[in-house]
Design a protein around this motif. Sequence first.
Motif, mmCIF file in Angstrom:
data_model
loop_
_atom_site.group_PDB
_atom_site.id
_atom_site.type_symbol
_atom_site.label_atom_id
_atom_site.label_comp_id
_atom_site.label_asym_id
_atom_site.label_seq_id
_atom_site.Cartn_x
_atom_site.Cartn_y
_atom_site.Cartn_z
ATOM 1 N N SER A 79 -10.591 0.906 -6.550
ATOM 2 C CA SER A 79 -9.718 -0.172 -5.908
ATOM 3 C C SER A 79 -9.992 -0.349 -4.411
ATOM 4 C CB SER A 79 -8.445 0.221 -6.336
ATOM 5 O OG SER A 79 -7.907 0.136 -7.741
ATOM 6 N N GLY A 80 -9.888 0.737 -3.796
ATOM 7 C CA GLY A 80 -10.101 0.746 -2.298
ATOM 8 C C GLY A 80 -11.451 0.222 -1.973
ATOM 9 N N ALA A 81 -12.504 0.657 -2.821
ATOM 10 C CA ALA A 81 -13.779 0.303 -2.410
ATOM 11 C C ALA A 81 -14.132 -1.180 -2.663
ATOM 12 C CB ALA A 81 -14.984 1.233 -3.104
ATOM 13 N N ALA A 82 -13.675 -1.786 -3.783
ATOM 14 C CA ALA A 82 -13.540 -2.975 -4.375
ATOM 15 C C ALA A 82 -12.919 -3.963 -3.417
ATOM 16 C CB ALA A 82 -13.020 -3.246 -5.634
ATOM 17 N N LEU A 83 -11.789 -3.698 -2.921
ATOM 18 C CA LEU A 83 -11.024 -4.683 -1.893
ATOM 19 C C LEU A 83 -11.717 -4.514 -0.900
ATOM 20 C CD1 LEU A 83 -7.446 -3.533 -3.338
ATOM 21 C CD2 LEU A 83 -8.455 -5.715 -3.213
ATOM 22 N N GLY A 84 -12.107 -3.304 -0.042
ATOM 23 C CA GLY A 84 -12.864 -3.027 1.063
ATOM 24 C C GLY A 84 -14.102 -4.089 0.938
ATOM 25 N N ALA A 85 -14.697 -4.043 0.182
ATOM 26 C CA ALA A 85 -16.122 -4.784 -0.032
ATOM 27 C C ALA A 85 -15.792 -6.211 0.206
ATOM 28 C CB ALA A 85 -16.775 -4.312 -1.259
ATOM 29 N N ILE A 140 -9.081 -18.947 -19.483
ATOM 30 C CA ILE A 140 -7.916 -19.893 -19.618
ATOM 31 C C ILE A 140 -7.414 -20.577 -18.309
ATOM 32 C CG2 ILE A 140 -5.333 -19.216 -19.570
ATOM 33 C CD1 ILE A 140 -7.075 -18.570 -22.027
ATOM 34 N N ALA A 141 -7.946 -20.380 -17.085
ATOM 35 C CA ALA A 141 -7.713 -20.957 -15.821
ATOM 36 C C ALA A 141 -8.917 -21.609 -15.242
ATOM 37 C CB ALA A 141 -7.129 -20.070 -14.827
ATOM 38 N N VAL A 142 -8.647 -22.145 -14.043
ATOM 39 C CA VAL A 142 -10.125 -22.821 -13.647
ATOM 40 C C VAL A 142 -10.620 -21.817 -12.748
ATOM 41 C CG1 VAL A 142 -8.212 -24.684 -12.851
ATOM 42 C CG2 VAL A 142 -8.611 -22.755 -11.141
ATOM 43 N N PRO A 143 -11.873 -22.117 -12.555
ATOM 44 C CA PRO A 143 -13.063 -21.231 -12.087
ATOM 45 C C PRO A 143 -12.414 -20.842 -10.632
ATOM 46 C CG PRO A 143 -14.220 -23.018 -12.885
ATOM 47 C CD PRO A 143 -12.707 -23.401 -12.973
ATOM 48 N N ILE A 144 -12.656 -19.613 -10.408
ATOM 49 C CA ILE A 144 -12.218 -18.919 -9.136
ATOM 50 C C ILE A 144 -13.279 -17.871 -8.745
ATOM 51 C CG2 ILE A 144 -10.469 -17.095 -8.246
ATOM 52 C CD1 ILE A 144 -8.487 -18.045 -9.989
ATOM 53 N N PRO A 145 -13.453 -17.938 -7.207
ATOM 54 C CA PRO A 145 -14.608 -17.503 -6.728
ATOM 55 C C PRO A 145 -14.493 -15.864 -7.102
ATOM 56 C CG PRO A 145 -13.801 -18.542 -5.344
ATOM 57 C CD PRO A 145 -12.692 -19.087 -6.140
ATOM 58 N N ALA A 146 -15.653 -15.109 -7.212
ATOM 59 C CA ALA A 146 -15.651 -13.930 -7.522
ATOM 60 C C ALA A 146 -14.735 -12.992 -6.583
ATOM 61 C CB ALA A 146 -17.107 -13.598 -7.665
ATOM 62 N N GLY A 147 -14.889 -13.124 -5.185
ATOM 63 C CA GLY A 147 -14.346 -12.276 -4.333
ATOM 64 C C GLY A 147 -12.672 -12.269 -4.595
ATOM 65 N N THR A 148 -12.205 -13.641 -4.855
ATOM 66 C CA THR A 148 -10.924 -13.699 -4.910
ATOM 67 C C THR A 148 -10.443 -13.169 -6.178
ATOM 68 O OG1 THR A 148 -10.968 -15.976 -3.606
ATOM 69 C CG2 THR A 148 -8.963 -15.608 -5.303
ATOM 70 N N GLY A 149 -11.325 -13.463 -7.231
ATOM 71 C CA GLY A 149 -11.059 -12.859 -8.694
ATOM 72 C C GLY A 149 -10.719 -11.202 -8.536
ATOM 73 N N VAL A 150 -11.829 -10.604 -7.963
ATOM 74 C CA VAL A 150 -11.877 -9.374 -7.751
ATOM 75 C C VAL A 150 -10.548 -8.652 -6.809
ATOM 76 C CG1 VAL A 150 -12.544 -7.258 -6.533
ATOM 77 C CG2 VAL A 150 -14.095 -8.764 -7.783
ATOM 78 N N ARG A 151 -10.061 -9.305 -5.768
ATOM 79 C CA ARG A 151 -9.024 -9.249 -5.208
ATOM 80 C C ARG A 151 -7.767 -9.123 -6.103
ATOM 81 N NH1 ARG A 151 -9.472 -12.390 -1.411
ATOM 82 N NH2 ARG A 151 -10.409 -11.150 0.070
ATOM 83 N N MET A 152 -7.726 -10.321 -6.844
ATOM 84 C CA MET A 152 -6.333 -10.594 -7.821
ATOM 85 C C MET A 152 -6.299 -9.424 -8.896
ATOM 86 S SD MET A 152 -6.811 -14.711 -8.448
ATOM 87 C CE MET A 152 -5.602 -14.715 -9.683
ATOM 88 N N ALA A 211 0.812 -1.276 -0.041
ATOM 89 C CA ALA A 211 0.120 0.084 0.005
ATOM 90 C C ALA A 211 0.764 1.361 -0.028
ATOM 91 C CB ALA A 211 -0.985 -0.095 1.222
ATOM 92 N N VAL A 212 1.858 1.373 0.821
ATOM 93 C CA VAL A 212 2.891 2.435 0.927
ATOM 94 C C VAL A 212 3.495 2.754 -0.393
ATOM 95 C CG1 VAL A 212 4.954 3.260 1.856
ATOM 96 C CG2 VAL A 212 3.214 2.169 3.572
ATOM 97 N N ALA A 213 3.870 1.559 -1.098
ATOM 98 C CA ALA A 213 4.550 1.546 -2.433
ATOM 99 C C ALA A 213 3.745 2.100 -3.530
ATOM 100 C CB ALA A 213 4.975 0.208 -2.928
ATOM 101 N N VAL A 214 2.386 1.620 -3.290
ATOM 102 C CA VAL A 214 1.362 2.305 -4.500
ATOM 103 C C VAL A 214 1.085 3.798 -4.013
ATOM 104 C CG1 VAL A 214 -1.087 2.322 -4.933
ATOM 105 C CG2 VAL A 214 0.125 0.194 -4.644
ATOM 106 N N VAL A 215 0.833 4.001 -2.839
ATOM 107 C CA VAL A 215 0.737 5.739 -2.616
ATOM 108 C C VAL A 215 1.867 6.482 -3.201
ATOM 109 C CG1 VAL A 215 0.612 7.451 -0.838
ATOM 110 C CG2 VAL A 215 -0.951 5.217 -0.857
ATOM 111 N N ALA A 216 3.223 5.868 -2.655
ATOM 112 C CA ALA A 216 4.615 6.549 -3.343
ATOM 113 C C ALA A 216 4.371 6.683 -4.887
ATOM 114 C CB ALA A 216 5.626 5.810 -2.840
#
Length: 315
Positions: free
Chosen positions: A290-296, A71-83, A15-20
């Motif tokens: 990004s913050g709202a999606a990761l927070g949700a 391309i890959a295996v099915p991944i839960p929506a929450g995991t996909g959003v975080r990725m 997070a610090v690196a992204v802000v920087a």
Amino acid sequence: MRSPAWRRALTAVFAVAVVAGAVAALRGQDWSVLAGLLHGGSVAALLGATAVTAAGLLCGTRSWMLTLSTIAVPIPAGTGVRMFFVGFLGKFIPGRVWGLIAQMRMGERAGATKAQLAGTYLVNLVIVLLTGGAVGLLVAPTLLPDGAAWLLLLPLALLIALVARPTLIHALVGLAARVARRQPPPAPGQPANLRLAVVYQTAAWVLSGLHVWVLAVLLGAEPLPALPAAVGGYSLAVVAGTLAVFAPDGVGVRELLLVPALVPVLPLHAAVAAALGSRVLTLVAELATSGAALGAVALRDRATAPAPIRKETPA
């Protein structure tokens, strides 16, 4: 590395690196040229432009997740959003590999292989570049002499070809993999999802570019001629910034290409103001989304996590 303490520490460092990186992208700009954007009624327009940009980012998220499922295996929506958003935020860090590395580690924990995740990255990159280049062609009639309006048919033809024959995307990915001496990804198992990914990514480019049109109109451009110049110019500028891996978030490269695209509809100083305003507005929209999606996702995971089992002490 898998302990909660390490994960929290790495998350904080990231997070610090992204802000920087975001601060570095805005540092040293001449903000005085943005004064023309602040006048009566502009606040509502700027908020609307920010919301539309956020909607474009969400369309891009959906495109990436459809590509991942192809391309890959099915991944839960929450995991996909975080990725997606972890990888997306990595563009603010010089080198851009850190977000991708974190994204691949998360994908492996979800059951995908390195080959599948690398294939998803390549296919998504090809979709982003092809659709961005196609939408970018909208600027051609503005920059070329009168009578070049027929060039608007080119992006439409390219997008129709990609939707009708998604195997073209896989062929281009395979060619790029061979040039880079890498193993090509497996053929997409769900072409329908790849078609939808093209549609969503095209919508992402159009929606994201609309904020430049709002800025141009606020600075005095005629609405109709400014529309293709803004949307097309923004798409081409971001594509170039994506390829410039040495620049965090394409800083400098994007503005260098966006200004000439807007000069036919705006004076030079106003085109510069629109390019700088675009940088600020997209940064706000991207970080907020990004913050709202990761927070949700984090809140949902916490709400659905099973309660710890308590051991009863004997009486």
